[in-house]
Design an enzyme around this catalytic site. Structure first.
Site, PDB file in Angstrom:
ATOM      1  CG  ASP A 166       8.322  58.125 -34.828  1.00  0.00           C
ATOM      2  OD1 ASP A 166       8.066  58.486 -33.661  1.00  0.00           O
ATOM      3  OD2 ASP A 166       7.487  58.139 -35.746  1.00  0.00           O
ATOM      4  CG  ASP A 214       5.416  57.395 -39.129  1.00  0.00           C
ATOM      5  OD1 ASP A 214       5.929  57.703 -38.031  1.00  0.00           O
ATOM      6  OD2 ASP A 214       4.185  57.293 -39.309  1.00  0.00           O
TER       7      ASP A 214
END
Length: 382
Positions: A115, A310
């Site tokens: 990410d 996250d």
């Protein structure tokens, strides 16, 4: 809640779950040479840079999923150390379990999925200023030289490329709805030749609708101090990080009221952001599976996907790994969260530490293999 095993039990897939033998090599290896000096320099720089009703239910979810620093400090003061310790026992540090992770890759090709916001860059108040540090970029470039590597982000693909600036990576923007292969050759670990030229946009028909909603949301939130509407091509993001908490309920209702007029769109929530997305069954987990197929690892037992993220939207990827019965999910978070990831890292600085360790381990493994082959070639034949 997720288990702490490196490779989760197989669920409905033919590929066997990865075994977890003992460590391949002792770790950490000797800290010597120019490469180790660069690694230490990267880590010191990174530490310096990164150191420091339904509506009511939705607002509560906004609070719970996006704690402010003040709330986090208050929670710690209230005595949640025991809860955090229990959560860490279920989702131990990927740094502390590094040997176990690399042991699971024995005989397998590691494929990295990363990410961007909150993983490779710190979370900042202005999403346009979420810049990646040069040291992190160096770490990601080094990883891509050793393993196929993809950035999977809710950001527009072009925008996340502007942040990362590495042409040898795969990019999946708009939560995986805009996928493109590397613009230049990388390490060449793909089994399939079609991986480099891949371009996949499963939500193209929604572009005119997304444009309309983007403009509507700009108009409707113009008078909300701190609100920021971002066009991520195949989705629209409404950031509320800088909105006073007293205005969250009104903002949530505004976003919902606009989207009600577009039944082919839906609202999801990320880290201090609302995401307006097409209703098609596509997410970061689907993007992970698509990229593995493009790389030639669709139904292979000799691959170990590693996904680091996250956000709530990364949970789709963690769940995809569990469905495959192989792979490693790592959640980046300082606070306990419900997650399908097996391991955790606290912040981007730890993500970089993990990436650099992985590169170092791989380089050492290759060096030992070369020495072994030379020794075998030099050995006298009977």
């Amino acid at each position: 809640m997720a288990q702490t095993s490196v490779v989760v039990p197989e669920v409905g897939m033919a590929a066997a779950a990865c075994p977890c033998p003992g460590p391949l090599f002792p770790y950490p290896p000797p800290r010597a040479g120019a490469g180790m000096a660069v690694r230490r320099k990267c880590l010191r720089a990174a530490q310096a840079e990164l150191g420091a009703g339904l509506l009511n239910g939705l607002v509560e979810s906004m609070r719970a999923s996006s704690p402010t620093h003040a709330r986090a400090a208050a929670a710690l003061a209230a005595g949640v150390d025991e809860e955090h310790a229990a959560w860490m026992a279920r989702h131990p540090s990927a740094l502390g379990k590094f040997e176990e992770i690399v042991a699971a890759s024995k005989g397998k090709q590691i494929v990295m999925f990363l990410d961007y916001d909150g993983t490779l860059s710190p979370i900042v108040n202005d999403p346009d200023a979420a810049f990646m540090s040069d040291t992190m970029r160096m770490a990601v470039r080094s990883v891509a030289k050793q393993f196929p590597t993809a950035i999977v982000s809710g950001r527009c693909r072009d925008k996340v490329f502007e942040f990362v600036k590495l042409a040898e990576l795969y990019y999946a923007g708009s939560h995986g709805m805009d996928i493109k292969g590397p613009a230049k050759s990388s390490a060449g670990h793909a089994k399939s030749n079609k991986a480099k030229g891949v371009l996949f946009q499963p939500a193209s028909e929604f572009l005119p609708m997304i444009e309309q909603v983007h403009q509507r949301l700009i108009d409707e939130t113009r008078d909300v101090p701190g609100a920021k509407v971002e066009n991520n091509k195949f989705c629209v993001s409404v950031h509320f990080r800088n909105v006073d908490e007293k205005g969250w309920a009104a903002l949530a209702e505004t976003v919902k009221s606009v989207v009600r007029e577009y039944p082919k769109l839906r609202v999801t929530q990320g880290r201090m952001v609302f995401e307006v997305r097409p209703t098609i069954k596509w997410d970061k987990g689907k993007a992970l599976e698509f990229l593995l197929e493009s790389l030639g690892y669709a139904d292979c037992a000799d691959v170990l996907p590693v996904y680091i993220g996250d956000d709530r939207t990364d949970e789709d990827a963690f769940k995809a790994l569990r469905r495959r019965g192989q792979g490693i999910g790592i959640l980046v978070s300082k606070h306990p969260k419900e997650t399908s990831a097996s391991f955790s890292l606290q912040e981007p600085a730890e993500v970089m530490e993990f990436l650099l360790r992985l590169v170092e381990w791989k380089q050492l493994a290759k060096a030992r293999l070369r020495l072994r082959r030379r020794a075998d070639a030099a050995a006298p034949t009977a």
